[in-house]
Design a protein around this motif. Structure first.
Motif, PDB file in Angstrom:
ATOM      1  N   PHE A  82       0.907  -1.200  -0.063  1.00 62.99           N
ATOM      2  CA  PHE A  82      -0.148  -0.022   0.040  1.00 62.99           C
ATOM      3  C   PHE A  82       1.156   1.315   0.040  1.00 62.99           C
ATOM      4  O   PHE A  82       1.886   1.352   0.863  1.00 62.99           O
ATOM      5  CB  PHE A  82      -1.033   0.088   1.314  1.00 62.99           C
ATOM      6  CG  PHE A  82      -1.729  -0.988   1.250  1.00 62.99           C
ATOM      7  CD1 PHE A  82      -3.083  -1.061   0.655  1.00 62.99           C
ATOM      8  CD2 PHE A  82      -1.609  -2.290   2.112  1.00 62.99           C
ATOM      9  CE1 PHE A  82      -3.710  -2.264   0.561  1.00 62.99           C
ATOM     10  CE2 PHE A  82      -2.275  -3.267   2.246  1.00 62.99           C
ATOM     11  CZ  PHE A  82      -3.540  -3.383   1.462  1.00 62.99           C
ATOM     12  N   GLU A  85      -0.079   7.404   1.948  1.00 59.70           N
ATOM     13  CA  GLU A  85      -1.098   8.268   1.413  1.00 59.70           C
ATOM     14  C   GLU A  85      -0.276   9.610   1.667  1.00 59.70           C
ATOM     15  O   GLU A  85      -0.844  10.355   0.766  1.00 59.70           O
ATOM     16  CB  GLU A  85      -2.336   8.084   2.500  1.00 59.70           C
ATOM     17  CG  GLU A  85      -3.551   9.296   1.783  1.00 59.70           C
ATOM     18  CD  GLU A  85      -4.802   9.155   2.738  1.00 59.70           C
ATOM     19  OE1 GLU A  85      -5.493  10.012   2.423  1.00 59.70           O
ATOM     20  OE2 GLU A  85      -4.719   8.240   3.591  1.00 59.70           O
ATOM     21  N   ASP A 272      -1.445   3.006  -5.847  1.00 56.42           N
ATOM     22  CA  ASP A 272      -2.187   2.765  -4.568  1.00 56.42           C
ATOM     23  C   ASP A 272      -1.831   1.481  -3.913  1.00 56.42           C
ATOM     24  O   ASP A 272      -1.635   1.564  -2.602  1.00 56.42           O
ATOM     25  CB  ASP A 272      -3.903   3.188  -4.732  1.00 56.42           C
ATOM     26  CG  ASP A 272      -4.009   4.501  -4.746  1.00 56.42           C
ATOM     27  OD1 ASP A 272      -3.066   5.388  -4.455  1.00 56.42           O
ATOM     28  OD2 ASP A 272      -5.197   4.888  -5.066  1.00 56.42           O
ATOM     29  N   SER A 292      -4.649   5.013  -9.378  1.00 60.53           N
ATOM     30  CA  SER A 292      -5.435   6.433  -9.016  1.00 60.53           C
ATOM     31  C   SER A 292      -4.951   7.575  -9.668  1.00 60.53           C
ATOM     32  O   SER A 292      -3.594   7.630 -10.113  1.00 60.53           O
ATOM     33  CB  SER A 292      -5.751   6.626  -7.346  1.00 60.53           C
ATOM     34  OG  SER A 292      -4.597   7.167  -7.096  1.00 60.53           O
ATOM     35  N   ASP A 294      -3.332  11.444 -10.559  1.00 61.98           N
ATOM     36  CA  ASP A 294      -2.200  12.073  -9.692  1.00 61.98           C
ATOM     37  C   ASP A 294      -2.638  13.530  -9.458  1.00 61.98           C
ATOM     38  O   ASP A 294      -1.793  14.469  -9.241  1.00 61.98           O
ATOM     39  CB  ASP A 294      -1.109  11.966 -10.464  1.00 61.98           C
ATOM     40  CG  ASP A 294      -1.012  12.547 -11.954  1.00 61.98           C
ATOM     41  OD1 ASP A 294      -2.194  12.920 -12.211  1.00 61.98           O
ATOM     42  OD2 ASP A 294      -0.040  12.393 -12.586  1.00 61.98           O
ATOM     43  N   ALA A 299      -7.500  11.993  -7.381  1.00 56.85           N
ATOM     44  CA  ALA A 299      -6.904  10.795  -6.610  1.00 56.85           C
ATOM     45  C   ALA A 299      -7.756   9.724  -6.358  1.00 56.85           C
ATOM     46  O   ALA A 299      -7.244   8.736  -5.794  1.00 56.85           O
ATOM     47  CB  ALA A 299      -6.219  11.718  -5.472  1.00 56.85           C
ATOM     48  N   ARG A 300      -9.005  10.094  -6.072  1.00 54.57           N
ATOM     49  CA  ARG A 300     -10.080   9.090  -5.635  1.00 54.57           C
ATOM     50  C   ARG A 300     -10.611   8.212  -6.832  1.00 54.57           C
ATOM     51  O   ARG A 300     -11.350   7.168  -6.239  1.00 54.57           O
ATOM     52  CB  ARG A 300     -11.068   9.815  -4.832  1.00 54.57           C
ATOM     53  CG  ARG A 300     -10.632  10.614  -3.874  1.00 54.57           C
ATOM     54  CD  ARG A 300     -10.152   9.831  -2.404  1.00 54.57           C
ATOM     55  NE  ARG A 300      -9.710  10.701  -1.425  1.00 54.57           N
ATOM     56  CZ  ARG A 300      -9.312  10.514  -0.285  1.00 54.57           C
ATOM     57  NH1 ARG A 300      -9.710   9.381   0.235  1.00 54.57           N
ATOM     58  NH2 ARG A 300      -8.972  11.344   0.551  1.00 54.57           N
ATOM     59  N   THR A 302      -9.972   5.287  -8.923  1.00 53.18           N
ATOM     60  CA  THR A 302      -9.286   4.309  -9.109  1.00 53.18           C
ATOM     61  C   THR A 302      -9.444   3.300 -10.360  1.00 53.18           C
ATOM     62  O   THR A 302     -10.616   3.266 -10.839  1.00 53.18           O
ATOM     63  CB  THR A 302      -9.398   3.254  -7.776  1.00 53.18           C
ATOM     64  OG1 THR A 302     -10.731   2.599  -7.675  1.00 53.18           O
ATOM     65  CG2 THR A 302      -8.874   4.042  -6.618  1.00 53.18           C
TER      66      THR A 302
END
Length: 375
Positions: A82, A85, A272, A292, A294, A299-300, A302
């Motif tokens: 992962f 963030e 991500d 996701s 940039d 960004a949300r 996917t």
């Protein structure tokens, strides 16, 4: 509007407000620090951070990162990567005893993306911000708590809409923004309640609706993920990037190669998550790579790709449905994450005003002894 219609709308506004107000106050109070969660964590020094290094420091191979995590837990195997963030120089590596585990006993380690050094094991379930988050999201009741808060959010939306309906005929008697200071205390609070409520009505509807949508996210994402994985496993895919001349020799199960192939197939995206072959989120022969956008807006959003562990072929299943796009955009809009610190400050101000609106509504009802209010 007739007097009977006004009474009906007044009844709807009163009871939808009364039922949800205490829970909405809880959400507003806990949501206030969550708006600045990243800034608070940074000031408090919470969590594990990557050490300072020159910006051009090269990144270690993901295979080396995986080896470091396994060396930290020699009896475990890696399941997922992962991306950090808030810090691109960090990788979270999830491990368990085997790849086909249910992950109930998994461990998570944090690894420096440049040195492949294990920095520690993050603790996400402790501290002040964790308490605020759990109270805001599910009140420590899991999925039932989320759905209950979603129902309260629907009541809030109902209260806002009914309040707007009642506000229109009320304001025919007064100029906009009027607060009758010479009248009784309750009348002054009524005018202030109406003024602040109408000023924040758009924001309250947006935050209320996105909050409701977020409570459904877990169910919808699980269903969509299961659908996507099933399609990928059944071969219902199309090739995004065919194997190149290097083919099997370059791939050979390399997770670094899988990431590079996925980014080549989806330019302008960032990684991500990467799932190893055989895990719940991939197939026995593919790495699953979740990408996701940039930019703050994308960004949300996917995109899931499969990369053949042997020859590097990149596959994709059906596109993202509209309702998943709505879900992915709702969380940052709910917390004001699109516009940096100025937008967060605006969100915090509107949150404080909403607390005043909710509190004044309770005060007005209590002073009226539970009877219908008359302007």
């Amino acid at each position: 509007m007739t007097a009977a219609a006004m009474r009906r709308w007044g009844w709807i506004h009163k009871w939808s407000s009364l039922v949800c107000t205490l829970f909405m106050l809880l959400l507003c109070l806990t949501g206030l620090p969550l708006i600045f969660s990243h800034e608070i964590d940074h000031l408090a020094g919470d969590g594990i951070h990557a050490p300072e290094m020159p910006a051009d420091t090269p990144r270690a191979s993901l295979d080396a990162v995986a080896q470091a995590a396994v060396a930290h837990y020699p009896s475990l195997v890696p399941l997922y990567f992962f991306a950090g963030e808030d810090d691109p120089n960090l990788w979270y590596v999830k491990l368990d005893t085997r790849v086909d585990t249910d992950e109930s006993a998994s461990r998570l380690v944090l690894v420096d993306a440049r040195t492949a050094e294990v920095l520690g094991e993050p603790q996400f379930d402790s501290g002040f911000m964790s308490v605020m988050y759990r109270l805001h999201v599910d009140m420590y009741a899991g999925l039932p708590g989320k759905l209950f808060l979603g129902a309260m959010g629907l009541l809030l939306v109902t209260a806002i809409v009914s309040g707007v309906v009642l506000y229109a005929p009320f304001m025919r008697k007064l100029d906009f923004g009027t607060v009758r200071r010479q009248r009784a205390t309750r009348t002054r609070w009524l005018d202030l309640h109406n003024l602040l409520g109408i000023v924040t009505v758009v924001w309250a509807l947006v935050v209320g609706f996105t909050g409701v949508v977020n409570t459904w996210a877990e169910l919808i994402f699980k269903a969509w993920q299961a659908e996507q994985v099933a399609a990928l496993q059944a071969g219902a895919t199309h090739t995004v990037l065919a194997p190149d001349a290097a083919g099997a020799a370059a791939a050979d199960g390399s997770v670094q190669r899988a990431m590079e192939r996925a980014l080549l197939a989806a330019p302008g995206m960032k990684v991500d998550m990467i799932a190893f072959p055989g895990t719940l989120r991939s197939t026995p022969t593919h790495h699953a790579v979740l990408l996701s956008g940039d930019t703050p807006l994308t960004a949300r959003l996917t995109q899931a790709l499969l990369v053949d562990a042997d020859n590097g072929e990149v596959l994709e299943a059906s596109g993202r449905p509209w309702y998943v796009t709505v879900l992915q955009l709702s969380e940052p809009l709910h917390f004001g994450d699109y516009g940096g610190l100025p937008m967060k400050a605006l969100w915090a101000l509107l949150d404080l005003i909403t607390i005043v609106v909710l509190g004044s509504g309770l005060y007005l009802w209590w002073r009226r002894g539970g009877q219908e209010a008359k302007p």
